[in-house]
Design an enzyme around this catalytic site. Structure first.
Site, PDB file in Angstrom:
ATOM      1  N   GLU A 154     -12.721  27.426 -18.038  1.00 38.25           N
ATOM      2  CA  GLU A 154     -12.308  28.782 -18.395  1.00 38.25           C
ATOM      3  C   GLU A 154     -12.317  29.608 -17.114  1.00 38.25           C
ATOM      4  OE1 GLU A 154     -13.457  32.706 -21.028  1.00 38.25           O
ATOM      5  OE2 GLU A 154     -15.005  31.475 -20.114  1.00 38.25           O
ATOM      6  N   ASP A 196     -17.159  26.880 -20.317  1.00 37.08           N
ATOM      7  CA  ASP A 196     -17.117  28.329 -20.439  1.00 37.08           C
ATOM      8  C   ASP A 196     -17.443  28.996 -19.100  1.00 37.08           C
ATOM      9  OD1 ASP A 196     -17.125  30.773 -22.203  1.00 37.08           O
ATOM     10  OD2 ASP A 196     -19.205  30.858 -21.517  1.00 37.08           O
TER      11      ASP A 196
END
Length: 614
Positions: free
Chosen positions: A362, A333
């Site tokens: 990400e 993330d």
């Protein structure tokens, strides 16, 4: 049942007086990682030990092949970092760590297991795979007894868009047949670790324990069971991890090891969300610090990866989950927000331990030039290399939205792929037409099912590793706020008025799109030209985009008519250089056989995926 934290056996436990006359206890509350393995490439292991006054003890270990290299104390007296060396010939087993204080001691049982045989011959996940992204709280409630627990703050409230709805790991296991029927090869779950927050904890990104499954989703054993069942069906597992921040309810927030464990400000300071400040050659330190050290939200404390004990803790956490759960990949993330050098070390360390293991970052960047900073085999101009083998391809996502949405600008697809020269490994990019952070693809494309089908056809046949967001295959709708775009899958709850996991519970349009996607996915599993082939494409004319995926002996032609025009006879002469050597083809979507490759019928808003033959 495996237990996460071992019971501490107290051999001798004394109270003794400190110089100021108060009694002083010694205790061990937890040791992390909670277990480890012999046979690892890296023989070093850092143990974070937390407990009352544990820093005032001296640890000893009497086990063949294990040596304590050093111990480190930080500001809090309740932490001790114990650095071990585990020799290559060390045997698996349980050993005792004795923590000796001035007038007493405690011992802790620690387990060493045998490492799995997890050397991948090829990439653990590659372009032959298709991911299915699930938000666990919103997919299916398989166990109603864990909807609310005594150990967590937020209770189930399905009427609250931002609340806990009760979806869990068992709900996913209950519907593996649906996932298998769809035809995807890989699951990616939004974080399932404990998020003990008073509200807005369902999404999973406010982690309060990096080694524990949230009890409202299940247990660690439940997750292991899910992975095993998936592997039995040939389905891989990607874990969503977070290094940038933790949750305000994390157990260490009441007793930080040191002040610099977090990026702290005099007043609450939010990140600027400006990813380009990392690669910007003219950036100011002020802008860089605001982006990397600012907090995502008040309830998401920003972790300081420049603290070397924290960075080691996080990297070891990834290795622990890979080995413990037999993972096939990790999605990291908010990759550009933590310290970039620590993240490069993370990627390199995982690669050394698990060659070819899939790591996808990400990277929410709209411009290919900025995204390419994170995907280069060679050093960037500033000397940086990220060591990441896959990126979230947001430039291609936005191109799809503009091509198939209101702009109806098919050239955007051609243009986005033309910038692939900026990347080292564009064929390993994770590509998607929707995820948990953006409006549903059905909403983005004006609730036009034909346009959704076009986006699916493109995504599943162009270069990259495709990812589908749960429910997009049945036209789930939703836009911001997040609770709407992360809506419950119909039929995941016994009280639902319909069950979209079954054919009878879906509308005609929903079944049409499901069948369309499933047909492509099942064909794709054996389409090696899609997995490993080259790509050649032709500039769109009148919103018809044509490209070929090919190997030496195989080729598939994809034609996307994104226009309002029906072509009763569409001339293929312009593509002759890619058609040479092929005399016929079969449209895998309709089964229609082409007796020649000179022309075809091409209705508006239609894709043709034609497997060419001699």
């Amino acid at each position: 049942m495996q237990t996460l934290y071992k019971v501490i056996s107290i051999v001798v436990f004394f109270f003794f007086l400190t110089p100021n006359g108060h009694s002083q206890d010694i205790a061990v509350n937890r040791v992390e990682p909670p277990s480890w393995w012999v046979g690892m490439e890296n023989s070093n292991l850092q143990l974070l030990v937390h407990g009352t006054n544990i820093s005032r003890t001296v640890p000893t270990i009497d086990y063949p092949g294990i040596a304590i290299k050093s111990t480190v104390t930080l500001e809090s007296p309740n932490y001790l970092f114990v650095n071990l060396d585990i020799g290559k010939t060390t045997k698996a087993g349980t050993f005792l760590i004795r923590f000796q204080g001035d007038k007493g001691s405690v011992v802790y049982d620690y387990e060493l297991k045998t490492k799995r045989n997890s050397k991948h011959v090829g990439p653990s996940i590659d372009a032959s795979d298709v991911m299915y992204l699930i938000t666990p709280d919103r997919f299916s409630n398989g166990d109603t007894l864990n909807d609310s627990t005594d150990d967590t703050l937020e209770n189930v409230d399905r009427a609250n868009l931002d609340g806990r709805h009760g979806g869990d790991i068992k709900g996913i296991m209950d519907h593996l047949a649906y996932i298998e029927e769809l035809g995807v090869t890989t699951l990616w779950l939004n974080p399932f670790l404990e998020n003990d927050q008073p509200k807005y904890s369902y999404h999973g990104y406010g982690i309060s324990d990096f080694y524990k499954t949230d009890p409202r989703f299940g247990t660690n054993d439940d997750f292991l069971d899910l992975v095993e069942k998936c592997h039995d069906k040939g389905i891989k597992m990607v874990m969503d991890q977070v290094f940038n921040h933790c949750g305000a309810g994390h157990w260490w927030m009441e007793d930080l090891p040191s002040k610099d464990w977090l990026n702290q400000w005099d007043d609450f300071t939010r990140t600027s969300y400006t990813n380009i400040s990392i690669s910007d050659p003219y950036k100011s330190n002020t802008d860089l610090d605001l982006h990397t050290k600012g907090w995502f939200d008040r309830n998401l404390p920003d972790l300081n990866q420049n603290n070397k004990y924290l960075s080691t803790y996080l990297i070891q956490n990834s290795i622990w989950w890979i080995e413990y759960a037999d993972l096939d990949g990790i999605r990291m993330d908010t990759y550009p927000y933590p310290d970039k050098d620590v993240m490069a070390t993370w990627g390199r360390t995982i690669e050394e331990e698990y060659p070819n293991f899939y790591l996808v970052a990400e990277t929410s960047e709209e411009q290919a030039a900025s995204l390419s900073y994170w995907n280069r085999d060679e050093l960037n101009k500033d000397g940086y290399r990220s060591n990441i083998n896959s990126l979230s391809d947001y430039p291609l996502y936005y191109a799809m939205v503009r091509a198939f949405g209101k702009d109806n600008d098919t050239y955007r697809l051609y243009e986005a792929l033309a910038y692939d020269f900026l990347y080292s490994t564009p064929f390993s990019h994770k590509i998607f037409n929707g995820n948990h952070d953006v409006a549903r693809v059905f909403h983005q494309l004006d609730k036009n099912k034909d346009k959704v089908k076009l986006s699916m056809a493109f995504m599943l046949t162009t270069r990259g590793i495709p990812q589908i967001y749960y429910g997009d295959e049945i036209l789930l709708d939703g836009n911001k706020p997040d609770g709407l775009l992360r809506r419950d899958f119909p039929g995941g709850w016994k009280s639902d008025d319909r069950n979209a996991f079954s054919r009878d519970g879906r509308s005609k349009d929903e079944n049409e799109v499901f069948d369309y996607v499933s047909t492509i996915l099942k064909w794709r599993k054996n389409a090696t030209e899609i997995h490993k082939g080259n790509l050649v494409h032709y500039k769109p004319i009148e919103d018809v985009y044509v490209y070929f995926r090919y190997l030496e002996d195989r080729s598939t032609m994809v034609i996307i008519n994104n226009s309002e025009k029906d072509h009763s006879t569409y001339d293929l002469g312009r593509f002759q250089e890619s058609l040479d050597g092929f005399s016929k083809g079969t449209d895998i979507l309709t089964g229609e056989v082409m007796g020649s490759v000179g022309s075809i019928t091409l209705p508006k808003h239609t894709a043709k995926i034609i497997q060419l033959t001699n």
